[in-house]
Write an enzyme that holds these catalytic residues in place. Structure first.
Site, PDB file in Angstrom:
ATOM      1  N   LEU A   1      11.413   5.900  -6.662  1.00 16.53           N
ATOM      2  CA  LEU A   1      10.173   6.091  -5.911  1.00 16.53           C
ATOM      3  C   LEU A   1      10.048   4.982  -4.876  1.00 16.53           C
ATOM      4  O   LEU A   1      10.318   3.815  -5.161  1.00 16.53           O
ATOM      5  CB  LEU A   1       8.969   6.085  -6.855  1.00 16.53           C
ATOM      6  CG  LEU A   1       8.948   7.181  -7.918  1.00 16.53           C
ATOM      7  CD1 LEU A   1       7.582   7.235  -8.602  1.00 16.53           C
ATOM      8  CD2 LEU A   1       9.298   8.556  -7.345  1.00 16.53           C
ATOM      9  N   SER A   2       9.653   5.372  -3.668  1.00 19.71           N
ATOM     10  CA  SER A   2       9.513   4.422  -2.570  1.00 19.71           C
ATOM     11  C   SER A   2       8.525   5.003  -1.564  1.00 19.71           C
ATOM     12  O   SER A   2       8.495   6.223  -1.355  1.00 19.71           O
ATOM     13  CB  SER A   2      10.879   4.240  -1.888  1.00 19.71           C
ATOM     14  OG  SER A   2      10.706   3.692  -0.595  1.00 19.71           O
TER      15      SER A   2
ATOM     16  N   GLY B   1       0.806  -1.219   0.000  1.00 14.62           N
ATOM     17  CA  GLY B   1       0.000   0.000   0.000  1.00 14.62           C
ATOM     18  C   GLY B   1       0.834   1.261   0.000  1.00 14.62           C
ATOM     19  O   GLY B   1       2.025   1.234  -0.301  1.00 14.62           O
TER      20      GLY B   1
ATOM     21  N   LYS C   1      13.199  -2.306  -8.110  1.00 12.27           N
ATOM     22  CA  LYS C   1      13.816  -1.524  -7.032  1.00 12.27           C
ATOM     23  C   LYS C   1      14.204  -2.450  -5.879  1.00 12.27           C
ATOM     24  O   LYS C   1      15.253  -2.303  -5.283  1.00 12.27           O
ATOM     25  CB  LYS C   1      12.903  -0.414  -6.523  1.00 12.27           C
ATOM     26  CG  LYS C   1      13.673   0.489  -5.548  1.00 12.27           C
ATOM     27  CD  LYS C   1      12.872   1.590  -5.016  1.00 12.27           C
ATOM     28  CE  LYS C   1      12.142   1.273  -3.763  1.00 12.27           C
ATOM     29  NZ  LYS C   1      12.887   0.846  -2.598  1.00 12.27           N
TER      30      LYS C   1
ATOM     31  N   HIS D   1       4.392   1.718  -8.012  1.00  9.75           N
ATOM     32  CA  HIS D   1       3.392   0.643  -7.926  1.00  9.75           C
ATOM     33  C   HIS D   1       2.449   0.700  -9.127  1.00  9.75           C
ATOM     34  O   HIS D   1       2.064  -0.332  -9.685  1.00  9.75           O
ATOM     35  CB  HIS D   1       2.538   0.800  -6.667  1.00  9.75           C
ATOM     36  CG  HIS D   1       3.277   0.688  -5.384  1.00  9.75           C
ATOM     37  ND1 HIS D   1       3.498   1.753  -4.551  1.00  9.75           N
ATOM     38  CD2 HIS D   1       3.849  -0.388  -4.776  1.00  9.75           C
ATOM     39  CE1 HIS D   1       4.163   1.352  -3.477  1.00  9.75           C
ATOM     40  NE2 HIS D   1       4.393   0.062  -3.588  1.00  9.75           N
TER      41      HIS D   1
END
Ligand code: PAF
Length: 282
Positions: A185-186, A27, A150, A33
């Site tokens: 992105l994380s 989430g 990633k 994602h």
């Protein structure tokens, strides 16, 4: 998009709908994602995502409790990407009893790098992914699992798990999505202050530096890795590792010999209290 919370409801929803293309997540979804979901749409008959913050893969001192839980916003994002089914189990739905059966991944792959600094992490990941696969692919007998590069080591561990257990799941790895300055992105980027965010691309920059040095100089790898660690430390980071490995087994390339596979530079480092990871294939 249908949203289901229980294993039974998921199985009923997926029955007769063909082969799922499945994106497991924890989430707090970002464009990385969503790119996985877009890839999944081209790989199966029905696109399924899951959102489950998996306690088993967090160490006691890690951020399980504070991990951002943003289900409503996540649903809107998945819907906009054309995801068909979201499986969002609550903890008792997926772990009705304490999960005492766990998967033990190959230590040669899972006890190094991330597994060294986060002992038990890949046991937790493999256990939940195996369980999610059983829930998602149970009705169809197989399908496609989509994972981001990633988490490079995670992707490799999952590939090996699928191979060793002969699971009828094809694993697709998707390139990392990056911000304009190169930062991967994380979900954990949200923990960075504005000042830290401005410095955060340094991790990727050191991986680029390391890859360039390996390609262009004859210096021993260990020296270059130590220099990359020093450079990042000098910028106020606390690196766990910056290293160059063979892509297919994450072993160090033998000194002086041609590596058995192409290479990947991998790094993990803390900026303040936020631990970030990244990698660069070359
Ligand atoms: O990459 C993640 O978000 C998690 O490790 C995964 C694969 C969803 C398992 O909890």
């Amino acid at each position: 998009m249908q949203i289901v919370h229980t294993v039974e409801a998921l199985r009923q929803t997926l029955a007769g709908r063909g082969r799922p293309a499945f994106v497991p997540t924890m989430g707090n979804l970002h464009d990385g994602h969503l790119s996985l979901v877009r890839h999944a749409r081209g790989h199966g008959d029905v696109t399924v995502a899951s959102i489950f913050v998996n306690r088993l893969q967090f160490l006691p001192h890690e951020d399980f409790d504070s991990y951002p839980r943003t289900l409503e916003a996540d649903c809107a994002k998945l819907q906009a990407q054309g995801c068909d089914v979201l499986f969002a189990p609550r903890e008792p739905d997926l772990y009705p009893q304490p999960q005492t059966f766990k998967l033990q991944p190959d230590p040669a792959l899972a006890d190094i790098l991330e597994g060294h600094f986060r002992p038990g992490f890949f046991t937790g990941v493999c256990t939940v992914v195996m369980k999610l696969f059983a829930c998602v692919f149970g009705a169809s007998g197989g399908g496609v699992g989509v994972f981001g590069k990633k988490d490079y080591q995670q992707l490799l561990v999952i590939r090996h798990m699928v191979q060793q257990f002969a699971l009828p799941v094809q694993i697709v790895g998707v390139d990392t999505e990056r911000a304009g300055d190169g930062l991967a992105l994380s979900s954990r980027n949200a923990y960075l202050s504005a000042e830290q965010r401005a410095q955060a691309r340094a991790l990727y920059a050191q991986l680029e530096w390391l890859a360039t040095q390996v390609r262009q100089t004859q210096q021993p790898l260990a020296q270059l890795e130590a220099q990359a660690m020093e450079r990042l430390t000098a910028l106020g980071w606390q690196p766990d590792y910056l290293t160059v490995r063979q892509r297919d087994d994450l072993l160090p390339p033998a000194a002086g010999a041609a590596p058995s596979s192409p290479l990947v530079a991998l790094g993990a480092a803390r900026l303040g209290s936020t631990r970030l990871i990244d990698n660069l294939e070359f």
